[in-house]
Motif scaffolding. Structure first.
Motif, PDB file in Angstrom:
ATOM      1  N   LYS A   1     -12.182   0.809   3.184  1.00 26.85           N
ATOM      2  CA  LYS A   1     -11.012   1.047   4.119  1.00 26.85           C
ATOM      3  C   LYS A   1     -10.747   2.043   4.970  1.00 26.85           C
ATOM      4  N   LYS A   2     -10.642   2.824   3.786  1.00 24.66           N
ATOM      5  CA  LYS A   2     -10.099   4.213   3.831  1.00 24.66           C
ATOM      6  C   LYS A   2     -11.227   5.252   4.412  1.00 24.66           C
TER       7      LYS A   2
ATOM      8  N   LYS B   1      -2.612   0.749  -2.098  1.00 21.70           N
ATOM      9  CA  LYS B   1      -3.067  -0.352  -1.664  1.00 21.70           C
ATOM     10  C   LYS B   1      -4.677  -0.870  -0.626  1.00 21.70           C
ATOM     11  N   LEU B   2      -5.176   0.173  -0.478  1.00 17.74           N
ATOM     12  CA  LEU B   2      -6.236  -0.014   0.418  1.00 17.74           C
ATOM     13  C   LEU B   2      -7.314   0.824  -0.196  1.00 17.74           C
ATOM     14  N   SER B   3      -8.788  -0.759  -0.028  1.00 17.63           N
ATOM     15  CA  SER B   3      -9.632  -0.116  -0.793  1.00 17.63           C
ATOM     16  C   SER B   3     -10.752   1.397  -0.486  1.00 17.63           C
ATOM     17  N   THR B   4     -11.597   2.263  -0.931  1.00 16.91           N
ATOM     18  CA  THR B   4     -11.957   2.892  -1.040  1.00 16.91           C
ATOM     19  C   THR B   4     -12.755   3.396   0.727  1.00 16.91           C
TER      20      THR B   4
END
Length: 266
Positions: free
Chosen positions: A148-149, A143-146
């Motif tokens: 944000k990762k 669910k986390l965007s690139t």
């Protein structure tokens, strides 16, 4: 008599570990200044003993949190990608004496004081990633965007650098960033502890290979943090977040100010 020299470190370790493991911060935040400024150990001895102590405390907390099924291992693995290289680089910088002892002390004072105010000013995100069972599952990572990762890995690298150079940083950075990502503290803290275990073992190996931990002192601190970690995992569901933040704010601010006083008096 050598083994009885540091008996009073046992109760200090119990209290410190209980506070640290129940809030997802590294015990080195309090241990290393205590070793350096109260017991007058060298920076390398302080870091080595503090990190060795954290291995035992975090290892105990990790086992308990694992049994409670509160750890998201996939998100923790993402953070480890940044924290482990950071910890290695930090430990090498210290052991090659590329950072002056006075600089370390000044950093201690500044970082601890900033963290004290960050605890009060930081607000938990209203958003969450679902129930505790959903948050500990691997699906959350998807669910986390690139972007944000990448940000999480970079912040975790900074956290690891703090572990290797100042024996602090991993939990102080990773716990709030997990909460701000949407994890409940009941999952953020155990996941952060998992990351800290791996990161601290990495940094500790460098210090142990050079024989820098003070074993007589570590005997009491390591046994003390095991007791404290067990107490922390029992209390995690009972602490009121607001009360705990103000308590930690007072402790960190007091330590930070005392460090600056010691520096200017010397």
């Amino acid at each position: 008599m050598y083994w009885l020299q540091y008996w009073y470190a046992f109760p200090v370790a119990v209290v410190t570990a209980t506070l640290a493991m129940s809030s997802g911060i590294g015990g080195g935040l309090l241990f290393a200044p205590f070793f350096m400024f109260v017991l007058h150990l060298t920076p390398e001895q302080s870091m080595g003993t503090s990190l060795l102590t954290e291995v035992f405390g975090m290892g105990t907390a990790f086992i308990n949190y694992y049994r409670m099924r509160l750890i998201n291992f996939k998100v923790g693995g993402l953070l480890i990608l940044g924290s482990v290289p950071g910890a290695l680089i930090g430990a090498i910088l210290i052991n090659l004496h590329l950072i002056d002892a006075l600089v370390i002390k000044l950093l201690f004072g500044a970082v601890i004081t900033i963290l004290a105010f960050a605890i009060i000013l930081r607000k938990s995100s209203e958003e969450n990633q679902g129930s505790i069972q959903e948050q500990t599952a691997g699906l959350v990572l998807g669910k986390l965007s690139t972007g944000k990762k990448v940000r999480m890995v970079l912040l975790s690298f900074l956290a690891g650098l703090g572990v290797g150079t100042l024996a602090l940083g991993s939990g102080e950075i990773n716990t709030p960033q997990l909460v701000n990502t949407g994890f409940t503290p009941k999952v953020a803290i155990p996941t952060s502890v998992f990351v800290m275990v791996v990161t601290v073992i990495t940094a500790t190996s460098v210090y142990v290979l050079k024989g820098q931990p003070v074993l007589g002192l570590a005997l009491y601190t390591c046994s003390g943090v095991v007791v404290g970690a067990k107490l922390a995992t029992l209390l995690i569901h009972k602490f009121r977040d607001k009360v705990l933040r103000w308590w930690l704010f007072g402790i960190f601010l007091l330590v930070g100010i005392s460090i600056f006083v010691k520096i200017f008096q010397s």
